[in-house]
Scaffold this motif. Structure first.
Motif, PDB file in Angstrom:
ATOM      1  N   ARG A   1      -4.760   9.306  57.637  1.00 46.99           N
ATOM      2  CA  ARG A   1      -5.347   8.478  56.569  1.00 46.99           C
ATOM      3  C   ARG A   1      -6.724   7.963  56.974  1.00 46.99           C
ATOM      4  O   ARG A   1      -7.649   7.910  56.151  1.00 46.99           O
ATOM      5  CB  ARG A   1      -4.417   7.305  56.244  1.00 46.99           C
ATOM      6  CG  ARG A   1      -3.209   7.687  55.397  1.00 46.99           C
ATOM      7  CD  ARG A   1      -2.508   6.462  54.846  1.00 46.99           C
ATOM      8  NE  ARG A   1      -1.881   5.671  55.903  1.00 46.99           N
ATOM      9  CZ  ARG A   1      -0.619   5.843  56.310  1.00 46.99           C
ATOM     10  NH1 ARG A   1       0.133   6.797  55.762  1.00 46.99           N
ATOM     11  NH2 ARG A   1      -0.115   5.077  57.260  1.00 46.99           N
ATOM     12  N   HIS A   2      -6.883   7.594  58.247  1.00 48.48           N
ATOM     13  CA  HIS A   2      -8.190   7.160  58.732  1.00 48.48           C
ATOM     14  C   HIS A   2      -9.198   8.292  58.628  1.00 48.48           C
ATOM     15  O   HIS A   2     -10.348   8.090  58.210  1.00 48.48           O
ATOM     16  CB  HIS A   2      -8.067   6.665  60.176  1.00 48.48           C
ATOM     17  CG  HIS A   2      -9.328   6.088  60.723  1.00 48.48           C
ATOM     18  ND1 HIS A   2      -9.685   6.197  62.059  1.00 48.48           N
ATOM     19  CD2 HIS A   2     -10.346   5.391  60.129  1.00 48.48           C
ATOM     20  CE1 HIS A   2     -10.843   5.596  62.257  1.00 48.48           C
ATOM     21  NE2 HIS A   2     -11.268   5.098  61.107  1.00 48.48           N
ATOM     22  N   TRP A   3      -8.790   9.481  58.994  1.00 49.49           N
ATOM     23  CA  TRP A   3      -9.653  10.659  58.875  1.00 49.49           C
ATOM     24  C   TRP A   3     -10.064  10.855  57.416  1.00 49.49           C
ATOM     25  O   TRP A   3     -11.249  11.102  57.122  1.00 49.49           O
ATOM     26  CB  TRP A   3      -8.921  11.897  59.403  1.00 49.49           C
ATOM     27  CG  TRP A   3      -9.691  13.170  59.264  1.00 49.49           C
ATOM     28  CD1 TRP A   3     -10.576  13.694  60.163  1.00 49.49           C
ATOM     29  CD2 TRP A   3      -9.637  14.097  58.168  1.00 49.49           C
ATOM     30  NE1 TRP A   3     -11.081  14.883  59.694  1.00 49.49           N
ATOM     31  CE2 TRP A   3     -10.520  15.157  58.482  1.00 49.49           C
ATOM     32  CE3 TRP A   3      -8.932  14.134  56.974  1.00 49.49           C
ATOM     33  CZ2 TRP A   3     -10.724  16.229  57.616  1.00 49.49           C
ATOM     34  CZ3 TRP A   3      -9.128  15.201  56.109  1.00 49.49           C
ATOM     35  CH2 TRP A   3     -10.017  16.243  56.428  1.00 49.49           C
ATOM     36  N   CYS A   4      -9.106  10.752  56.506  1.00 46.53           N
ATOM     37  CA  CYS A   4      -9.408  10.907  55.080  1.00 46.53           C
ATOM     38  C   CYS A   4     -10.448   9.895  54.626  1.00 46.53           C
ATOM     39  O   CYS A   4     -11.380  10.223  53.869  1.00 46.53           O
ATOM     40  CB  CYS A   4      -8.134  10.749  54.248  1.00 46.53           C
ATOM     41  SG  CYS A   4      -6.955  12.107  54.400  1.00 46.53           S
ATOM     42  N   ALA A   5     -10.317   8.660  55.103  1.00 48.70           N
ATOM     43  CA  ALA A   5     -11.272   7.618  54.716  1.00 48.70           C
ATOM     44  C   ALA A   5     -12.666   7.916  55.264  1.00 48.70           C
ATOM     45  O   ALA A   5     -13.675   7.667  54.586  1.00 48.70           O
ATOM     46  CB  ALA A   5     -10.788   6.261  55.227  1.00 48.70           C
ATOM     47  N   LEU A   6     -12.725   8.475  56.475  1.00 47.78           N
ATOM     48  CA  LEU A   6     -14.018   8.770  57.089  1.00 47.78           C
ATOM     49  C   LEU A   6     -14.733   9.914  56.390  1.00 47.78           C
ATOM     50  O   LEU A   6     -15.963   9.900  56.258  1.00 47.78           O
ATOM     51  CB  LEU A   6     -13.836   9.106  58.573  1.00 47.78           C
ATOM     52  CG  LEU A   6     -13.416   7.964  59.504  1.00 47.78           C
ATOM     53  CD1 LEU A   6     -13.172   8.504  60.911  1.00 47.78           C
ATOM     54  CD2 LEU A   6     -14.460   6.850  59.517  1.00 47.78           C
ATOM     55  N   VAL A   7     -13.980  10.933  55.960  1.00 48.87           N
ATOM     56  CA  VAL A   7     -14.612  12.134  55.394  1.00 48.87           C
ATOM     57  C   VAL A   7     -14.560  12.174  53.873  1.00 48.87           C
ATOM     58  O   VAL A   7     -15.148  13.065  53.253  1.00 48.87           O
ATOM     59  CB  VAL A   7     -13.977  13.422  55.970  1.00 48.87           C
ATOM     60  CG1 VAL A   7     -14.084  13.445  57.483  1.00 48.87           C
ATOM     61  CG2 VAL A   7     -12.513  13.556  55.538  1.00 48.87           C
ATOM     62  N   GLY A   8     -13.841  11.237  53.257  1.00 49.13           N
ATOM     63  CA  GLY A   8     -13.763  11.200  51.801  1.00 49.13           C
ATOM     64  C   GLY A   8     -12.832  12.236  51.205  1.00 49.13           C
ATOM     65  O   GLY A   8     -13.016  12.650  50.050  1.00 49.13           O
ATOM     66  N   GLU A   9     -11.816  12.641  51.956  1.00 49.23           N
ATOM     67  CA  GLU A   9     -10.828  13.596  51.469  1.00 49.23           C
ATOM     68  C   GLU A   9      -9.581  12.857  50.999  1.00 49.23           C
ATOM     69  O   GLU A   9      -9.303  11.726  51.418  1.00 49.23           O
ATOM     70  CB  GLU A   9     -10.446  14.585  52.576  1.00 49.23           C
ATOM     71  CG  GLU A   9     -11.531  15.572  52.927  1.00 49.23           C
ATOM     72  CD  GLU A   9     -11.717  16.642  51.871  1.00 49.23           C
ATOM     73  OE1 GLU A   9     -10.707  17.175  51.366  1.00 49.23           O
ATOM     74  OE2 GLU A   9     -12.882  16.943  51.539  1.00 49.23           O
TER      75      GLU A   9
END
Length: 348
Positions: free
Chosen positions: A248-256
């Protein structure tokens, strides 16, 4: 091809962020023929392969270096000159960070969980050889005050004119997992070159980031591969939550947008033993047996526990019917030496 006949994606459908090339990549993919013949085939199990991420570098060997390629790129891109991170006294991540810092000309501050009189051995010795600044805290203070310790040391370095960059345990967050998102692409490319797609990828899971990266990477690549993390501490529920948190953190960083609750996060917590960095005699016997059969060195904190668990599950037929399984060797051999007394059975 996936088992349903669809093609495996060979490239990630998203651009990688900034990265410093620190590791010797790609690492080899090797068959463990004697292990397979002794432990897997008699139980109807798969051929066992090993992805040699213990060979990412020499002193900086292991999975942590893949993560730090992206973490240090972010740190230096922000003009930071100091890395602050944490871990156990024999932390592979801290040792790797110390050596990476030395290589890049960055100061390193380590916050270590340990005792009052730790022997200069293994990773702890390498931390000092790399000239990292080391602060050791007893387990209770470390656990209860870790966020405050990060804040204290960050403010201390700022007060001295430095620009610190804080890295969580194991570099396991939405930035660090890029290392194993990209590694999953490398691994699938390796497997396809040998003419197969693995049904299973197995790794040790201690901070969750490697498993998170592999899980997300296999999802993005649209493989049919199941990723299983053998926990070395905590419990299955903790790592299922932690892997999804990192994604989820990755998604927030990349906008996915990814439905993390729908992802299969497989954790085996049956072989943790007495606790983190504590192993029982069968684990040490497995380490010795794997070394004697394949010349492959495991450690009692991470890879030894995970591989021991894998062998027990193979023996129980849990992987029966699968054709190929890849064990991701995440390194950690330096941690063998502080546990030398547990190998007293050698030569019996």
């Amino acid at each position: 091809m996936n088992r349903d006949g669809t093609a495996v994606r060979k490239s990630l459908p998203i651009e990688l962020p900034a990265r410093l090339r620190l590791a010797n990549l790609p690492t080899p993919l090797q068959p463990l023929s004697r292990i397979s013949e002794r432990f897997s085939y008699p139980c109807g199990g798969p051929r066992i392969w090993v992805k040699r991420d213990d060979l990412t570098e020499s002193g900086m060997s292991g999975n942590k270096l893949r993560k730090l390629e992206f973490v240090t790129a972010a740190a230096t891109g922000q003009g930071c000159d100091t890395l602050i991170t944490c871990g156990g006294i024999q932390s592979n991540h801290c040792r790797t960070t110390a050596l990476v810092g030395a290589r890049l000309g960055l100061q390193v501050q380590l916050l270590l969980r340990g005792g009052t009189s730790e022997e200069m051995d293994g990773n702890f010795l390498l931390d000092h050889l790399a000239d990292a600044s080391v602060a050791v805290y007893l387990a209770r203070e470390y656990k209860e005050a870790l966020s405050g310790l990060f804040q204290y040391w960050a403010e201390d370095y700022r007060s001295r004119g430095h620009r610190p960059f804080c890295i969580p345990t194991g570099a396991s967050d939405g930035l660090g997992i890029w290392g194993y998102i990209e590694a999953s692409r490398e691994l699938m490319t390796d497997c396809l070159a040998y003419g197969f797609e693995p049904e299973h990828i197995v790794c040790a899971t201690g901070s969750g980031g490697t498993q998170a990266g592999l899980t997300l990477g296999c999802h993005l690549l649209e493989t049919g591969c199941k990723v299983t993390g053998y926990a070395v501490c905590d419990n299955a529920a903790y790592f299922q939550a932690k892997v999804r948190e990192d994604i989820r953190h990755w998604c927030a960083l990349v906008g996915e947008k990814i439905e993390t609750d729908a992802l299969a996060v497989c954790v085996n917590a049956d072989y943790i033993g007495p606790g983190y960095a504590q192993a029982e005699r069968p684990v040490y016997q497995t380490i010795a047996e794997v070394a004697s059969l394949e010349g492959l060195l495991l450690d009692p904190v991470y890879t030894g526990k995970a591989f021991h668990g894998l062998l027990q599950d193979l023996n129980m037929g849990k992987y029966a019917g699968a054709k190929n399984l890849v064990f991701v060797h995440t390194g950690g051999q330096f941690a063998l030496f502080p546990y030398r007394q547990h190998f007293s059975f050698l030569g019996d």
